[in-house]
Write a protein that holds these residues in place. Structure first.
Motif, PDB file in Angstrom:
ATOM      1  N   LEU A 192      11.559 -15.043 -21.607  1.00 30.87           N
ATOM      2  CA  LEU A 192      11.336 -13.728 -20.917  1.00 30.87           C
ATOM      3  C   LEU A 192      10.793 -12.992 -21.066  1.00 30.87           C
ATOM      4  CD1 LEU A 192      14.838 -14.061 -18.370  1.00 30.87           C
ATOM      5  CD2 LEU A 192      12.399 -15.245 -17.810  1.00 30.87           C
ATOM      6  N   GLY A 193       9.626 -12.463 -21.041  1.00 33.08           N
ATOM      7  CA  GLY A 193       8.560 -11.262 -21.621  1.00 33.08           C
ATOM      8  C   GLY A 193       8.274 -11.908 -22.917  1.00 33.08           C
ATOM      9  N   THR A 194       7.230 -12.694 -22.011  1.00 33.30           N
ATOM     10  CA  THR A 194       6.937 -13.608 -23.780  1.00 33.30           C
ATOM     11  C   THR A 194       5.958 -13.157 -24.765  1.00 33.30           C
ATOM     12  OG1 THR A 194       5.613 -16.034 -24.208  1.00 33.30           O
ATOM     13  CG2 THR A 194       4.947 -14.734 -22.407  1.00 33.30           C
ATOM     14  N   VAL A 227      17.653 -19.488 -22.361  1.00 32.98           N
ATOM     15  CA  VAL A 227      16.754 -17.651 -22.287  1.00 32.98           C
ATOM     16  C   VAL A 227      16.554 -17.274 -23.457  1.00 32.98           C
ATOM     17  CG1 VAL A 227      16.743 -16.552 -21.013  1.00 32.98           C
ATOM     18  CG2 VAL A 227      17.370 -18.353 -19.577  1.00 32.98           C
ATOM     19  N   LEU A 228      15.866 -17.386 -23.647  1.00 34.85           N
ATOM     20  CA  LEU A 228      15.055 -16.614 -25.230  1.00 34.85           C
ATOM     21  C   LEU A 228      14.059 -15.527 -24.685  1.00 34.85           C
ATOM     22  CD1 LEU A 228      14.127 -19.558 -27.550  1.00 34.85           C
ATOM     23  CD2 LEU A 228      16.071 -18.529 -27.173  1.00 34.85           C
ATOM     24  N   SER A 229      14.802 -13.767 -25.028  1.00 38.43           N
ATOM     25  CA  SER A 229      14.027 -13.128 -25.137  1.00 38.43           C
ATOM     26  C   SER A 229      13.760 -11.904 -26.021  1.00 38.43           C
ATOM     27  CB  SER A 229      14.768 -12.101 -23.769  1.00 38.43           C
ATOM     28  OG  SER A 229      13.253 -11.310 -23.306  1.00 38.43           O
ATOM     29  N   ASN A 230      12.609 -11.499 -26.534  1.00 38.68           N
ATOM     30  CA  ASN A 230      12.149  -9.647 -27.119  1.00 38.68           C
ATOM     31  C   ASN A 230      11.638  -9.088 -26.240  1.00 38.68           C
ATOM     32  OD1 ASN A 230      12.605  -7.598 -29.272  1.00 38.68           O
ATOM     33  ND2 ASN A 230      10.148  -8.930 -30.163  1.00 38.68           N
ATOM     34  N   PRO A 231      12.618  -8.491 -25.299  1.00 44.62           N
ATOM     35  CA  PRO A 231      12.211  -7.670 -24.326  1.00 44.62           C
ATOM     36  C   PRO A 231      12.112  -6.018 -24.582  1.00 44.62           C
ATOM     37  CG  PRO A 231      14.522  -7.744 -23.677  1.00 44.62           C
ATOM     38  CD  PRO A 231      14.504  -8.878 -25.252  1.00 44.62           C
ATOM     39  N   LEU A 275      17.033  -5.504 -21.106  1.00 48.51           N
ATOM     40  CA  LEU A 275      18.056  -6.377 -21.283  1.00 48.51           C
ATOM     41  C   LEU A 275      19.011  -6.805 -20.687  1.00 48.51           C
ATOM     42  CD1 LEU A 275      19.252  -4.163 -24.914  1.00 48.51           C
ATOM     43  CD2 LEU A 275      17.829  -6.401 -24.580  1.00 48.51           C
ATOM     44  N   GLN A 276      19.001  -5.920 -19.517  1.00 53.21           N
ATOM     45  CA  GLN A 276      20.179  -6.178 -18.315  1.00 53.21           C
ATOM     46  C   GLN A 276      19.583  -6.527 -17.660  1.00 53.21           C
ATOM     47  OE1 GLN A 276      21.679  -1.902 -17.408  1.00 53.21           O
ATOM     48  NE2 GLN A 276      23.615  -2.086 -18.216  1.00 53.21           N
TER      49      GLN A 276
END
Length: 210
Positions: free
Chosen positions: A41-43, A110-114, A149-150
């Motif tokens: 998410l937010g690739t 699920v991975l993310s660096n938002p 993040l939430q």
């Protein structure tokens, strides 16, 4: 991996690679997760999605989402360059909104660096960041900058299969502790941990879907 970037796409940092390491370790413990779909998410440039397709879920499909049309084009280009276009689907939209409904409750990870930097402090960042990095990928909102993040943890609660793995990058211990408190209140996750980056800074939260 060699990744292309351009103006409007965040340059991947070495610390973000740790998310792939954490995910790989989770799949070693629970191999069935590697055969399920994974989501980034937010690739941005596609770094996490492509890393997951190569080393985390080589038997599963990976879905990447970004709000920026520039990031979507760049991520698709990188997937094609690396020969992973058939295994990585890049969609434009907000967090989990554009993902197929059948992914709900079925994903292995699920991975993310938002975005996680407080809006009020963006102007204080180093010049190489403020001049060249997209603010859309940095601005986490006002105050404690927990909004994105939430959004990721709530999306993950819907997407992950039981036992599915979540790993999120953020800005430091205070933010991580607040996110952990929020996740504990949600009640969707177990084995919630704060982990550090190469410099010893509390940079990540990892967890499993209850």
């Amino acid at each position: 991996m060699v990744l292309a970037v351009q103006l409007g796409v965040l340059i991947p940092r070495p610390e973000t690679e740790l998310l792939i390491d954490f995910a790989s370790a989770a799949v070693q413990r629970l191999p069935e997760l590697g055969a399920r779909p994974w989501v980034d998410l937010g690739t941005g440039s596609g770094a996490l999605a492509l890393g997951a397709a190569r080393s985390v879920a080589p038997r599963g499909h990976v879905w990447a989402v970004d709000l920026s049309d520039t990031a979507v084009r760049v991520a698709r280009h990188n997937a094609a360059r690396l020969g992973l276009g058939h295994r990585v689907s890049v969609l434009q939209g907000s967090w989990a909104d554009p993902l197929p409904e059948e992914l709900r409750g079925s994903c292995g990870g699920v991975l993310s660096n938002p975005p996680y930097i407080a809006h009020e402090t963006l102007s204080e960042l180093q010049a190489e960041v403020t001049r060249h990095e997209p603010w859309l990928a940095l601005d986490g909102g006002a105050g404690e900058a927990l909004g994105c993040l939430q959004a990721v943890t709530r999306a993950a609660a819907s997407l992950l299969a039981p036992g599915g793995f979540l790993a999120v990058e953020m800005g430091g211990r205070s933010q991580a502790e607040r996110l952990v408190q929020d996740m504990e209140r949600q009640g969707f996750f177990v084995d919630i941990e704060i982990r550090s980056d190469y410099a010893g800074i509390a940079r990540f939260v990892v967890a499993h879907r209850a």
